[in-house]
Structures are given as C-alpha cells and as structure tokens.
Design a protein around this motif. Structure first.
Motif, PDB file in Angstrom:
ATOM      1  N   SER A  46       6.480  -6.323  -3.036  1.00 33.27           N
ATOM      2  CA  SER A  46       7.151  -6.509  -1.859  1.00 33.27           C
ATOM      3  C   SER A  46       8.695  -7.289  -2.326  1.00 33.27           C
ATOM      4  CB  SER A  46       6.314  -7.531  -0.992  1.00 33.27           C
ATOM      5  OG  SER A  46       5.368  -6.786  -0.401  1.00 33.27           O
ATOM      6  N   GLU A  72      12.674  -3.409   1.027  1.00 33.83           N
ATOM      7  CA  GLU A  72      13.323  -3.898   2.070  1.00 33.83           C
ATOM      8  C   GLU A  72      12.337  -4.128   3.100  1.00 33.83           C
ATOM      9  OE1 GLU A  72      16.283  -4.525   2.870  1.00 33.83           O
ATOM     10  OE2 GLU A  72      17.668  -3.346   1.115  1.00 33.83           O
ATOM     11  N   GLN A  73      11.122  -3.650   3.075  1.00 37.53           N
ATOM     12  CA  GLN A  73      10.113  -3.940   3.855  1.00 37.53           C
ATOM     13  C   GLN A  73       8.698  -4.166   3.065  1.00 37.53           C
ATOM     14  OE1 GLN A  73      10.124  -4.291   7.227  1.00 37.53           O
ATOM     15  NE2 GLN A  73      12.252  -3.404   7.322  1.00 37.53           N
ATOM     16  N   ASP A  78       7.341   0.516  11.327  1.00 43.01           N
ATOM     17  CA  ASP A  78       8.375  -0.552  11.064  1.00 43.01           C
ATOM     18  C   ASP A  78       9.202  -0.326   9.561  1.00 43.01           C
ATOM     19  OD1 ASP A  78       6.554  -1.569   9.395  1.00 43.01           O
ATOM     20  OD2 ASP A  78       6.405  -3.570  10.276  1.00 43.01           O
ATOM     21  N   SER A 109       7.448  -0.594   6.761  1.00 45.19           N
ATOM     22  CA  SER A 109       6.626  -1.157   5.777  1.00 45.19           C
ATOM     23  C   SER A 109       5.251  -0.288   5.333  1.00 45.19           C
ATOM     24  CB  SER A 109       5.986  -2.549   6.073  1.00 45.19           C
ATOM     25  OG  SER A 109       5.052  -2.331   7.228  1.00 45.19           O
TER      26      SER A 109
END
Length: 317
Positions: A262, A266-267, A309, A311
């Motif tokens: 992570s 970015e996500q 989103d 992720s």
C-alpha cells in the motif's frame, strides 16, 4: 592561528556555488549558470574541486572539532560564509561546511516523499537519511540535540557519531536515541518498527517500560500504547531492500504484504481478515506492484479484486 581571509574572487565564487548547490531551492536556471561558470575557465573547476575535496576530508575530523572551528570563525552573513569557505581552501583546513551554513547549530527542515518516490538527503553534520515512499519527517538540530520527528513512513538513518549531541527520533508512540549508527525506522498504523544495521540504538516507548537496547541485526516494535517488544533477530536484507526498489517478503503474513504494498500505490491494498495470517515469500519490484497482484493468485489460494474506489482487496477463492 586563524586562516587569512581570501582576496581572490574566484575562490569566493567557488564557495558561493558550493553553498548554493546544497540548498533545496537551487533551481535549474542556477544549475545552468553554475555549469557555464565551471566551464568558463579551468581555474574555476580546480577551485571548486578543491573545495569539494575539503568537504569530503571533513568526514575525517571529529564532529566536536568541526563545530569548534566553525564557532571560532562564526560568520555574520552569507558574505562572511563565502570568505570563510574560501579561507578554508587557502589554509587547507577541512572545515565542516554544513555547520558553517548553520553556525549557531540551529537547523530546521521538512522532508517528504510522494507515492513511489525515494529520496536521499545529507544533513549538515554529515548524517544521511534515506526516505522511502509516502514518508514525512521534520528535522531540528539545536544545541546539545539532533531531533527528528518521523510523522509517517519509513527512513534509513546513517548517523554521524557525536556523543555530545545525541540523535533522537520521535515516531508516534516510540523514541529512538543514538549517537552514531545505521538503522531503519518504520512508523505506520500507529506502531513503530526499528531495525539496526550497525552500531547500537536505544528504543523507548511512551509507556513506563524500560528502553530496549538494539545492536546490529536486532529489531523491535513499539505498539500503539507505547509498549516496546523485546529485541529479536531480524532479516535486515529484507527490511532495507526498499533502497534498491525491491519488496522482499520473507514468510510475511498477507496482512504485512498488504501494508507494505500500500505504501507504493495511490489506493490501498486490503486483505480479507480470514486470509490475514496466510504466509508468503517472494521478491518483487516496488515500482510495479501490479505484477505482484497478478502473481498472488498463482502462488496462493486467493484472488484479487478491484473496488469502485480504485483500491484492491485480496479475498478467498
């Protein structure tokens, strides 16, 4: 005997460029002007290389002596700095030029990296800090103490030895104190991990526990309540592999894999709680975490799905 001041404008110009090139606001336009100045005359290059050699030689002089030399010749302005740096060249004295830039010993700076960015910075005392992705820290040098607040992320510190001025890192619930050594600190999820490559490090927590002493090859964790775990053996090669743009997982849980990956996306990457303790060992590039996500289903009984989103989540088959 004090070194004489230099009446030579070339030495003054050389010292000016030497100082400017080590400041964070040194622009591309200034770099072009410096290059033109360097190429304008052979003596320009000779004087600059001599000053650069003195900077390197300063590593051989004890830090306390460097500060003493600088205090004896404390400049009152940038012009005085140029004169003193040039005088050091004339006298052949390897002054600690970083301390000349901050003669009072008071120095502040904020360092920060973006997603996927790594950065290496040399501090005024010769210490070096390498920042991993998504890292932010505040540096404050003052009389009797060198302080760093690692607000988030990971950094590898190579600290110049100075018993008179301890190097102290505050990271959430933990505090790391050294006089000179090389070690890695990770502040993430409200906890702190410390691993020592060389030297000795003292790790204290905000709880009332006794501090833990770490030597080379040892590490510890400080939990969110400020409790310090006992020292244990750690895999330094895996921990500091990020310096080379690698993610090394040595029997890591998928929860640890997700947290580490992570930092470079970015996500975030999440993992289903039922899989959090599943173990994984492999090596990937930190610059291409998509490849890791594509490989996981081939290596473990899992699948990776992308959420609305942006992720990603590791879930059971």
């Amino acid at each position: 005997m004090k070194a004489p001041r230099s009446p030579d404008p070339v030495r003054d110009e050389s010292a000016y460029w030497f100082a400017r090139r080590r400041e964070r606001d040194f622009s591309a336009e200034e770099q072009a002007r410096f290059a033109a100045w360097l190429d304008a005359h052979e003596r320009h290059r000779q004087e600059y290389e001599l000053l650069d050699g003195l900077w390197t030689a300063a590593d051989l002089i004890p830090a306390a002596r460097l500060r003493q030399l600088c205090e004896e010749k404390r400049p009152s302005s940038r012009r005085r700095f140029v004169q003193l740096a040039a005088a050091a060249t004339v006298a052949g004295v390897a002054l600690g030029l970083g301390w000349l830039l901050y003669p009072s010993g008071d120095y502040r700076e904020t360092l920060q990296t973006r997603v996927g960015e790594r950065q290496e910075v040399t501090l005024p005392d010769g210490s070096v800090v390498q920042l991993n992705s998504r890292t932010r820290l505040e540096i404050h040098y003052r009389e009797g103490r060198r302080s760093v607040e690692l607000q988030t992320g990971e950094a590898l510190f190579s600290v110049s030895r100075d018993p008179a001025r301890p190097f102290v890192i505050d990271a959430g619930p933990g505090q790391v104190t050294v006089t000179g050594t090389r070690f890695d600190v990770l502040h993430e999820g409200g906890e702190v991990r410390v691993a020592v490559e060389s030297g000795t490090v003292q790790v204290a927590g905000k709880a009332a526990d006794q501090p833990v002493i770490l030597t080379a090859g040892k590490g510890t964790r400080v939990d969110g309540q400020g409790r310090v775990a006992p020292a244990r053996d750690v895999n330094l090669q895996a921990i500091v592999s990020w310096r080379d743009g690698k993610l090394v997982f040595d029997n890591a849980t998928l929860a640890e894999v997700a947290a580490q990956v992570s930092r470079y996306r970015e996500q975030p990457l999440r993992v289903d709680p039922s899989l959090a303790n599943l173990r994984f060992s492999s090596v990937f590039s930190s610059d291409d975490t998509d490849t890791l996500l594509s490989a996981l289903p081939r290596l473990l009984p899992v699948q990776v799905r992308t959420l609305p989103d942006g992720s990603s989540e590791i879930i059971p088959l």
